[in-house]
Motif scaffolding. Sequence first.
Motif: not given
Length: 659
Positions: A618-640
């Motif tokens: 909600s905070i990011i979208e309130a700043h007109s930004g984008a929030f996403d997640v995918d798998a990190a290359p090493g197997g973990g998580a990447r939140f961006s």
Amino acid sequence: MSAAAPSPWRAHAALRAPPAPRRALWAAPLLLSLLFVLGVIVWAQRNERDEREEARKTMISDALSLEAQLRARLDEEAARLAALAVQLRSVRPDAAALDAQPEVVAGLRRVWLSVTWLDAANRIVAHVPQQLPAARRVPGPDDEPGLSLHLSAPIAPSPAGAPAGMLVARYAPAVLLRRGVPWWLARKYDVQLVDGLDQVIASTADTPPRAGGDSYRVSFGAPLSDAYLQLTQREASQPGLRTLPLVLIGGFLALIGVATALLRRQVQQVGQAEAAARSEAAWRGAMEDSALVGLRARDAEGRLLYVNRTFCDMVGYRADELIGRTPPMPYWPPDAIDEAAWRMRRNLAGQAPREGYEARWRHRDGHMLDVMVFESPLVDAGGTQVGWMGSIVDITERKQLAERERRQTETMAHHARLTMLGEVASTLAHELNQPLMAIASYTTGITNSLQRRGEPDPVVLGALERLGQQAAHAGRIVQRIREFLTRRAPQHEACDLNRVIQEAVALLQRELQRHGVQLAFALDPALPQIVADPVLIEQVVINLVRNAADALAAHAGERRIEVQSAQVAAPDRAARFVRIDVIDSGPGIGGLRIEALCAPFYSTKREGMGMGLAICRSIIEAHSGAFDVDAAPGGGARFSFSLPVSRPDDASSIPEEDQ
Ligand code: ADP
């Protein structure tokens, strides 16, 4: 129900108005009958003419032969008379001698009426028969009515002294005719002997011959040179028999006339029924085609017998492409053929749900549609069930609407929960603000008091100073969160995200050390400033790093978190963004998408609330930004998350208090 069974659903298409010649077909039997009767009449006339011709030929030959026979008889009579004349030369010239002659008696029995002996001076020498009393008379040729003719023979003078003379025999031609004409000829013809003036000398018939009857006349040779033999055809058949065919033909024509009238009425009735059926079929076709419901008729094997226009529009195939098709149907989705085939078998077995069932079909152009199908038995005119009739309603829009409504309801529920949470958090923030202010005031008071009393311990002073700073910081955080939750506009200001990141991570330092997490940075030193609320962005970073640390806490492998910052451009290069990535070497997010992770109250932690990521988003979208997640290359998580970079000339994007 068989494959060869004609489709009753196309019957109305064949009900076209018959061409004009077909409508007049009822007159054909009448015309044929008239032709037949005409042929019979022509044939009968020709036949009659031929018969008459034949009869005339026969009559001619009969006349000639009869004339020859009669002449031969007359010649014979003349010869007998001549022989008698020779015999009389040797007898006494008187009546008794003449009467005693056997030839005379025989002649009188045949055709002679009388025999007269004349001398050279034509005086009667003798005459037989002499006048007898009526009682003694033997009926003879003399009794015959009509004219009489005579034959004569000269009597030469005899050496014994008899004088010359003449023998005259009178005879009745009527008797000659009656005796000389065979019975079968007499039945066929009226035979007459006429003279040159058309006067009848003798006749076989008692009455005059039929007027207008076919007749033939042949001239009689000597000794009747000026007489004619005339044969007149008798009536061949009875008049009743001649008119019978005419009566029969008349009756036949009358019957045909009545039959034709009945046929015409029948044809007219059929024509009216056909016209009614045609207009009914046209009405039905128009109604079926204008209906919003798709119609489909199938036989017992599932072969399509009929589809209406709406059905064709629904699936994108023409009627001629569908009618006659057997399963699998072209509109069945390729990945659900088995299911569709199972459903079809169930329906054909009569087990389709009465309240209808939902199905998913594929339009020819590939798009999917949801339909509601209602099956009912298809019964022919004889009452036999020949298949199934399906009514199909396209419910794609309805389903989409329902799905949209469901999502809206969910979102509203989500918002309601967020609002409630916001209220709680706002109250908490309000309540916490007081104690935090008190902590800050007491810290300042203690510091001042210690400084007034002499040399204070610098360590205690430093601790008190940090305590005051932390309390003030906590107060600010609480205040900002309260403002955010009470829907006041975020406090936008130009901020350096690298600094925000470092301040956020500094607050978590102890926590990270406790979990044995190694922290790394890959920050772009040339990162442009952005306009944002640094306190809220800091909360986002804190939440992401803390989540990563939590994930690593129970992780057996390497425990490493890397925070990256970089400047990125939109694909069309029209806008620039600053992107922050928080990458960990933890267990990863198990293929979950951002929507699932950000769902309110989703948490895998025992004491987790499941609101952290939802608030971050909600905070990011309130700043007109984008929030996403995918798998990190090493197997973990990447939140961006990425936030737009404000352009220097874009003054409007800088809040007034920061300008
Ligand atoms: P909470 O932290 O209260 O559980 P969050 O919304 O912050 O709520 O997180 C929701 C869930 O997302 C967590 O319970 C966790 O299962 C998952 N999650 C968040 N970050 C990570 C991460 N870095 N690695 C793996 N799972 C994560």
